[in-house]
Design an enzyme around this catalytic site. Structure first.
Site, short mmCIF file in Angstrom:
data_model
loop_
_atom_site.label_atom_id
_atom_site.label_comp_id
_atom_site.label_asym_id
_atom_site.label_seq_id
_atom_site.Cartn_x
_atom_site.Cartn_y
_atom_site.Cartn_z
N ASN A 1 0.86 -1.18 0.00
CA ASN A 1 0.00 0.00 0.00
C ASN A 1 0.90 1.24 0.00
OD1 ASN A 1 -1.81 2.03 0.45
ND2 ASN A 1 -2.46 1.35 2.48
N LYS B 1 0.00 4.22 -0.26
CA LYS B 1 -0.70 5.37 0.34
C LYS B 1 -0.52 6.60 -0.60
CE LYS B 1 -0.17 3.20 4.78
NZ LYS B 1 -0.16 3.32 6.22
N HIS C 1 -9.46 1.04 4.97
CA HIS C 1 -8.19 1.30 5.66
C HIS C 1 -8.45 2.27 6.83
CE1 HIS C 1 -4.12 2.52 6.54
NE2 HIS C 1 -3.72 1.43 5.90
N GLU D 1 -6.89 4.73 7.84
CA GLU D 1 -6.70 6.14 7.50
C GLU D 1 -7.96 6.72 6.85
OE1 GLU D 1 -3.06 5.41 5.45
OE2 GLU D 1 -2.12 4.97 7.38
N GLU E 1 -5.07 -4.68 10.73
CA GLU E 1 -4.05 -3.64 10.89
C GLU E 1 -4.32 -2.87 12.17
OE1 GLU E 1 -2.28 -2.69 6.72
OE2 GLU E 1 -3.85 -1.24 7.18
N GLY F 1 2.76 2.57 10.71
CA GLY F 1 3.70 3.68 10.51
C GLY F 1 4.42 4.10 11.78
N SER G 1 3.76 -1.81 10.36
CA SER G 1 5.22 -1.84 10.57
C SER G 1 5.88 -3.16 10.19
CB SER G 1 5.56 -1.46 12.02
OG SER G 1 5.14 -0.12 12.27
O1 LIG Z 1 -1.19 0.83 6.82
C1 LIG Z 1 -0.43 -0.05 6.46
C2 LIG Z 1 -0.66 -0.82 5.23
O2 LIG Z 1 -1.95 -0.60 4.73
C3 LIG Z 1 0.80 -0.33 7.23
O3 LIG Z 1 1.66 0.74 7.10
P1 LIG Z 1 3.19 0.59 7.61
O4 LIG Z 1 3.70 -0.71 7.05
O5 LIG Z 1 3.88 1.79 7.07
O6 LIG Z 1 3.10 0.55 9.10
#
Ligand SMILES: O=C(CO)COP(=O)(O)O
Length: 249
Positions: free
Chosen positions: A10, A12, A97, A99, A167, A173, A212
């Site tokens: 992803n 993003k 997601h 976010e 997640e 992140g 992560s």
């Molecule tokens: O949100 C994520 C994947 O959709 C995970 O992000 P990270 O791997 O940067 O923590």
């Protein structure tokens, strides 16, 4: 039933035409386990870069949008339809997601409705769920995820088109990966919940871990019986993504 390991990247809202071309070139050159048909790999660039990614990426890697709308076409400024994605050979989307749930305000109802529409119309969905740190510390992890899953089940989606990504929001992140036990416990709870849909769905649905994931922690996580792959954020933008794809033995 053996579930085919699944690794999603992803991106993003990251990248440029040239940096994404570099990622694609790197994936094209790499010896991936997906070449041997034992792993499914899907990358998800920002909407603007879906087409060039699809055009240049080798065919055994699929491409996902990061969102899709639940209407066939029409006056929905800023949205992309399932048929437009399929027309462009984009075969997956991420939905729900954290976010989008927290920053863009997408409710369980919105995410479930989109998932139903996308799967009914033949698009694969990487459906995300997860709890905040506050919810985990209050002992509510499983009830939060169950509520998200219950909402999805109420729409009766096509489960054969769904991959679930667990997640935990506190691990996204932050560099703070869930322990293998924490991840496996939630994955097992999701697998058990899926039995309420059917034994077949519980057996066949891939459950990914995201938060992560990197080249150092992926092998241990991938050994857990209910972890069927990863949804990788930050590390999917780096050459190390290839190591994560190939980590599952
Ligand atoms: O949100 C994520 C994947 O959709 C995970 O992000 P990270 O791997 O940067 O923590």
């Amino acid at each position: 039933m053996a579930r085919k390991f699944f690794v999603g990247g992803n991106f993003k809202m990251n990248g440029t035409l040239s940096s994404i071309k570099e990622i694609v070139d790197n994936l094209n050159k790499a010896e991936l386990d997906s070449n041997r048909d034992i792993i499914e790999v899907v990358v998800s660039p920002p909407a603007l870069y879906l087409l060039p990614t699809r055009e240049h990426l080798k065919k055994e890697i699929e491409v996902a949008a990061q969102n899709v709308f639940d209407k066939p076409n029409g006056a929905f400024t800023g949205e992309i339809s399932v048929s437009q994605l399929k027309d462009s050979n984009i075969t997956w989307t991420i939905l729900g997601h954290s976010e989008r749930r927290t920053i863009l305000g997408e409710s369980d109802e919105v995410v479930s409705t989109k998932t139903k529409y996308a799967t009914d119309n033949g698009l694969g969905v990487i459906w995300c769920c997860g709890e905040s740190l506050e919810e985990r510390e209050a002992g509510n992890t499983i009830s939060v995820i169950t509520k998200q899953l219950d909402s999805l089940k109420s729409k009766n989606p096509d489960w054969s088109k769904i991959v679930i990504a667990y997640e935990p929001i506190w691990a996204i992140g932050t560099g703070k990966v869930a322990t293998t036990e924490q991840a496996q416990d939630v994955h097992k709870a999701i697998r058990d919940w899926l039995k309420g849909v059917s034994d077949k769905v519980s057996d066949e649905t891939r459950i990914l871990y995201g938060g992560s994931v990197n080249e150092n922690n992926c092998a241990e996580l991938s050994k857990q019986p209910d972890i069927d792959g990863f949804l990788v954020g930050g590390a999917s933008l780096k050459p190390a993504f290839v190591k994560i794809i190939n980590c599952h033995q």
